[in-house]
Design an enzyme around this catalytic site. Sequence first.
Site, mmCIF file in Angstrom:
data_model
loop_
_atom_site.group_PDB
_atom_site.id
_atom_site.type_symbol
_atom_site.label_atom_id
_atom_site.label_comp_id
_atom_site.label_asym_id
_atom_site.label_seq_id
_atom_site.Cartn_x
_atom_site.Cartn_y
_atom_site.Cartn_z
ATOM 1 N N HIS A 4 0.894 -1.339 0.009
ATOM 2 C CA HIS A 4 -0.151 0.054 -0.063
ATOM 3 C C HIS A 4 0.983 1.392 -0.032
ATOM 4 O O HIS A 4 0.351 2.433 -0.641
ATOM 5 C CB HIS A 4 -1.125 -0.136 1.207
ATOM 6 C CG HIS A 4 -1.737 -1.193 1.403
ATOM 7 N ND1 HIS A 4 -1.185 -2.319 1.894
ATOM 8 C CD2 HIS A 4 -3.053 -1.420 0.592
ATOM 9 C CE1 HIS A 4 -2.296 -3.321 1.870
ATOM 10 N NE2 HIS A 4 -3.411 -2.822 1.044
ATOM 11 N N THR A 89 -7.139 14.885 14.988
ATOM 12 C CA THR A 89 -8.144 15.941 15.657
ATOM 13 C C THR A 89 -9.269 14.763 16.628
ATOM 14 O O THR A 89 -9.092 13.622 16.331
ATOM 15 C CB THR A 89 -9.316 16.477 14.663
ATOM 16 O OG1 THR A 89 -9.622 15.749 13.871
ATOM 17 C CG2 THR A 89 -8.473 17.402 13.918
ATOM 18 N N ASP A 203 -13.939 19.067 18.217
ATOM 19 C CA ASP A 203 -15.273 19.004 18.541
ATOM 20 C C ASP A 203 -15.520 18.980 20.121
ATOM 21 O O ASP A 203 -14.506 18.298 20.856
ATOM 22 C CB ASP A 203 -16.253 17.955 17.964
ATOM 23 C CG ASP A 203 -15.894 17.792 16.501
ATOM 24 O OD1 ASP A 203 -16.628 18.604 15.566
ATOM 25 O OD2 ASP A 203 -14.966 16.852 16.061
#
Length: 235
Positions: A4, A89, A203
């Site tokens: 990959h 995040t 958030d």
Amino acid sequence: MPIHLRAEPGAYAEACLLPGDPLRAKYIAETYFENVKQANSERGLLGYTGEYNGKRVSVQGTGMGCPGATIVFEELCQLGVQKLIRVGTCGGLQPHHKLGDMIVALSAVPADSTAMHLVANEPHCPTGSWELIHGAVHAAKEIGQEMHVGPIVSSDLFYNPDEGQYERWSKRGVLAVEMEASALFTVGALRGVLAGCLLIVSDIVVEGAFTRISDDEMRAAVDRMTRVALDVAVS
């Protein structure tokens, strides 16, 4: 050559930053690196190597979630990377958090299947490498970046049907929820490489309310986190 990450040994530096978003990897390379070379584009997993403050360093997008990200972690180890530093995040779980705060993860509750499969479902506490944790705390203090240090949780679910789970994690002192660190810390331990995780609170999920950071605030916070991570990577 891995399947990959289509690169030869030496294409990546000893230290590699790991944002989930491949376009953030591109942004970091173009903004902070000199003498940049693209190391990978297979499957849209953008990776780059360059120099920061005269020292060689890499950045590689991982995608979202432990299963896919673990493929990237394993193949970077195959290619000789010795420091894996997630820059991502998270959802903040504590009432005192503010949008844009930085979290330095000590450990990651494995609320995912990948980390547990890697240890044959034995009791396990995925833990970051102290060298990277210590370095990140000091680097953040140098630039006046507010931070929280403690445990996080890695979940397989972004849209979680269990509405009470965030509150239960919060009451147990978990700082934030994200989707990759438990597998990163586990791979680091199993492969004998350093693994760390820095997160921006994008958030806040507490007391039944959901608050989201603005795009401008996100860019500024990511830049602060990136500078901390790069200082740790090349130290």
